[in-house]
Design an enzyme around this catalytic site. Structure first.
Site, mmCIF file in Angstrom:
data_model
loop_
_atom_site.group_PDB
_atom_site.id
_atom_site.type_symbol
_atom_site.label_atom_id
_atom_site.label_comp_id
_atom_site.label_asym_id
_atom_site.label_seq_id
_atom_site.Cartn_x
_atom_site.Cartn_y
_atom_site.Cartn_z
ATOM 1 N N TRP A 168 -3.263 9.349 1.999
ATOM 2 C CA TRP A 168 -2.821 8.082 1.409
ATOM 3 C C TRP A 168 -2.501 8.331 -0.057
ATOM 4 O O TRP A 168 -3.267 8.968 -0.771
ATOM 5 C CB TRP A 168 -3.936 7.041 1.570
ATOM 6 C CG TRP A 168 -3.768 5.754 0.822
ATOM 7 C CD1 TRP A 168 -2.608 5.165 0.425
ATOM 8 C CD2 TRP A 168 -4.818 4.882 0.377
ATOM 9 N NE1 TRP A 168 -2.863 3.983 -0.225
ATOM 10 C CE2 TRP A 168 -4.218 3.778 -0.273
ATOM 11 C CE3 TRP A 168 -6.204 4.914 0.478
ATOM 12 C CZ2 TRP A 168 -4.950 2.737 -0.825
ATOM 13 C CZ3 TRP A 168 -6.940 3.882 -0.062
ATOM 14 C CH2 TRP A 168 -6.322 2.800 -0.707
ATOM 15 N N SER A 169 -1.355 7.843 -0.517
ATOM 16 C CA SER A 169 -0.964 7.958 -1.919
ATOM 17 C C SER A 169 -0.907 9.433 -2.323
ATOM 18 O O SER A 169 -0.219 10.223 -1.671
ATOM 19 C CB SER A 169 -1.941 7.159 -2.779
ATOM 20 O OG SER A 169 -1.475 6.997 -4.088
ATOM 21 N N LEU A 170 -1.623 9.845 -3.369
ATOM 22 C CA LEU A 170 -1.660 11.249 -3.776
ATOM 23 C C LEU A 170 -2.085 12.150 -2.622
ATOM 24 O O LEU A 170 -1.622 13.283 -2.497
ATOM 25 C CB LEU A 170 -2.633 11.427 -4.947
ATOM 26 C CG LEU A 170 -2.964 12.876 -5.333
ATOM 27 C CD1 LEU A 170 -1.789 13.519 -6.026
ATOM 28 C CD2 LEU A 170 -4.200 12.923 -6.217
ATOM 29 N N GLY A 214 -1.200 12.065 0.349
ATOM 30 C CA GLY A 214 -0.040 12.444 1.140
ATOM 31 C C GLY A 214 0.670 13.650 0.552
ATOM 32 O O GLY A 214 1.106 14.556 1.270
#
Length: 658
Positions: free
Chosen positions: A513-515, A517
């Site tokens: 999720w977010s970073l 990813g």
């Protein structure tokens, strides 16, 4: 809204059983320095803050001869008081007014806090003053309240409520202590029952304080990195050696206070944004300190043998029926954190600390250590003679200097750079992951990488909860613990090492999720290119790809956006064979921005169909799943959305691609 009753936490039971003349006169008082504010906006923000945190509504009720927490459905909100500094005859008069408001606290009927806005200072600045009863607040809560109040004042929404104090209280009372943990505390309890007396108390409690210079504080922090010990371990070693000198052959037993928000109690709960008094305490025997070098090693070893950071002691025994060591130690760490220029700043204005009825402590001596404005403060409240109290502080400082000298000598001999030693220290003391495996879980393992501002707990109450039959490894945020990594490639190596311990070869399944990813993508590249692995599932939850290019293209400086200071790769297309590549994209713009730069960046990705993933991988290979009515953050609280995401993930994990 949380309503109803809940059992007291062990720390609250201990407080209510103490011999205190006035239970209402125990509170936390702090002040924020701000520019002149819009009073109407601030009043709205204070009201919304009370709605966000259920602890503000908590009351104490007597039930069957004992106390309990009670959360009534309807109470009168506490209003923001307004004071103009020029209308008072000096700071003492302001203090008297604040003291009057504190005197109105009532643990059964309320209120349990007061808040005031004080303006009209000659320097053009203002203060927001808080006084909150100890029953509903701890030091960790300060930062939560400061951050939330400023966010609300600036007209932005807060995250959905995290787990409630009431939920945590029930979890504590339902916690099942292991046999090994119980056996450990049984031995410690027997040792505590035969406490060797330190100097006898001779008088009412007095306070003694010493502040280390900024240079000395920085040297202490560096020493910990060089010697591979934490600041907490240094301070305990310094304290143990000092206690030995004050009374030879005494058993250096101390009561250690911790934050108490231990995830092991219930991994489905998240108290990282919850206000309350979560503090835990446990007895600890500081090993004899023959010399500083061996003392540090012995303290480090013994401290790390404490099960679950001591949370179980209070659950098993409480803090009332069995004696606790008469010297207590608390290390709060840094109370003020780096902020942007427009942030509100925690200040220690003596005139805003109204006179208090200091309650009788259960300890003879309390040692409280914290850092503020880059300087470490050692605060001792003691019933020993002034000579013994001053001696304790002086000995602790001398021992701290010995640690700094020892580190300097080590660095000269070994030629070791502080940063590399810091990386070793961080990795050895850091809990890298949580594993969910075994019956009824089956199938391949899904590795979950953390977002930039959270750790493994970011997934506990959503994906982990909705994947009860899948094998999972949920990683913590190594970057927040150790910022020596300079690139995503370096950071990915840390996680890659653990992933290959679980699964040396084969088909890998990754989600971020977010970073997280971006990390998942880099790990996938390294697995395939360097280790001959295959990628079965690669899932991204609203990750922003190629952010350096985007920031440059829209003319936003890096300083205008809150991202890790890492050199990011992926500026060219990536060739990977991936069985299932999915992007879960938020349908609503991320509204949790702090600067105009962030707003522009979030706006760009809101308009980008694939969050720029299609600049790296052909879009026809991407399965795009829109998270309807959700933002970058809100999906974690959308049970229906999380359920659909997990259904798709299970399909991918269980599929066989030829």
């Amino acid at each position: 809204m949380v309503v109803g009753e809940a059992p007291l936490l062990p720390i609250q039971e201990w407080f209510l059983e103490k011999q205190i003349n006035n239970l209402e006169y125990s509170y936390h008082t702090f002040a924020l320095q701000t520019s002149e504010l819009d009073v109407k906006k601030l009043k709205v923000a204070v009201s919304l803050l009370q709605q966000q945190h259920d602890a503000f509504r908590m009351r104490v009720v007597r039930k069957d001869g004992s106390y309990a927490m009670h959360f009534p459905p309807n109470i009168k909100e506490v209003e923001l008081r307004i004071l103009h500094a020029q209308e008072f005859q000096g700071q003492l008069e302001i203090g008297k007014k604040l003291a009057f408001w504190q005197s109105q606290f009532d643990i059964e009927q309320g209120p349990l806090f007061a808040v005031a806005y004080i303006h009209g200072y000659a320097d053009g600045l203002a203060r927001i003053w808080f006084s909150i009863h100890h029953l509903i607040v701890d030091i960790v809560s300060w930062e939560i309240l400061i951050r939330d109040l400023q966010t609300l004042y600036n007209g932005r929404n807060l995250w959905t409520k995290s787990s409630s104090l009431r939920q945590w209280a029930h979890a504590i009372h339902n916690y099942r202590v292991s046999e090994e943990e119980r056996a450990y505390w049984d031995i410690i309890r027997l040792q505590t029952a035969h406490i060797s007396q330190l100097p006898m108390p001779t008088q009412p409690r007095l306070q003694h304080s010493s502040t280390l210079s900024a240079e000395r504080t920085a040297s202490l922090s560096d020493a910990g990195k060089i010697l591979d010990v934490s600041v907490n371990e240094i301070l305990l070693t310094a304290l143990g050696s000092a206690l030995q000198e004050i009374k030879e052959h005494s058993l250096s037993l101390v009561t250690i206070e911790g934050h108490g928000r231990e995830q092991v109690v219930d991994q489905s709960l998240d108290t990282s944004r919850t206000m309350g008094w979560f503090t835990s305490m446990y007895p600890f025997k500081i090993p004899p300190v023959v010399d500083i070098s061996h003392g540090l090693a012995d303290v480090k070893k013994q401290l790390r043998q404490v099960p679950q950071n001591g949370i179980g002691y209070g659950i098993i025994y409480g803090y009332v029926k069995h004696p606790m060591p008469l010297v207590s130690f608390t290390y709060h760490g840094r109370l003020d954190h780096p902020r942007t220029d427009d942030d509100w700043v925690l200040v220690s204005d003596s005139q805003l600390r109204a006179p208090e009825d200091t309650p009788e402590s259960s300890s003879t001596t309390d040692i409280i250590v914290f850092s503020v404005s880059g300087q470490m403060v050692i605060n001792i409240q003691s019933r020993w003679s002034p000579a013994n109290s001053e001696k304790l502080i002086n000995l602790m400082e001398n021992n701290i200097d010995k640690v700094i000298e020892l580190a300097s000598a080590h660095q000269e001999v070994l030629g070791t750079e502080t940063d590399s030693m810091n990386a070793t220290f961080a990795e050895e003391t850091f809990t890298p992951y949580f594993e969910y495996s075994g019956t009824p879980r089956k199938g391949p393992t899904l590795f979950l990488l953390p977002p930039s501002e959270g750790g493994a707990e970011s997934y506990f109450n959503n994906l982990v909860k909705h994947l009860p039959n899948s094998n999972l490894v949920v990683f913590n945020n190594y970057y927040l613990q150790n910022k020596s990594s300079k690139t995503f490639e370096e950071l990915a190596l840390f996680y890659l090492g653990h992933i290959r311990k679980f699964q040396p070869a084969g088909t890998y399944h990754l989600l971020g999720w977010s970073l997280g990813g971006t990390l998942a993508l880099e790990i996938a590249v390294q697995l395939v290119s360097s280790h001959g692995g295959k990628i079965g599932t690669l899932a991204f939850i609203d990750t922003y790809f190629n952010m350096p290019r985007v920031i440059r293209s829209i003319g936003v400086p890096y300083s205008g956006y809150n991202i890790p200071e890492l050199e990011a790769g992926f500026l060219t297309s990536i060739k990977l064979e991936i069985d299932h590549l999915v992007l879960f994209k938020a349908s609503q713009m991320n509204n949790n921005y702090r600067t105009e730069g962030e707003r522009r960046v979030f706006g760009y990705y809101d308009q980008s169909e694939f969050n720029d993933l299609d600049t790296l991988i052909e879009r026809d290979r991407i399965t795009l799943v829109t998270m309807d009515n959700d933002t970058h953050y809100s999906w974690v609280h959308n049970e229906h959305q999380v359920g659909e995401m997990c259904t798709l993930l299970v399909t991918f994990l269980n599929s066989r691609v030829n």
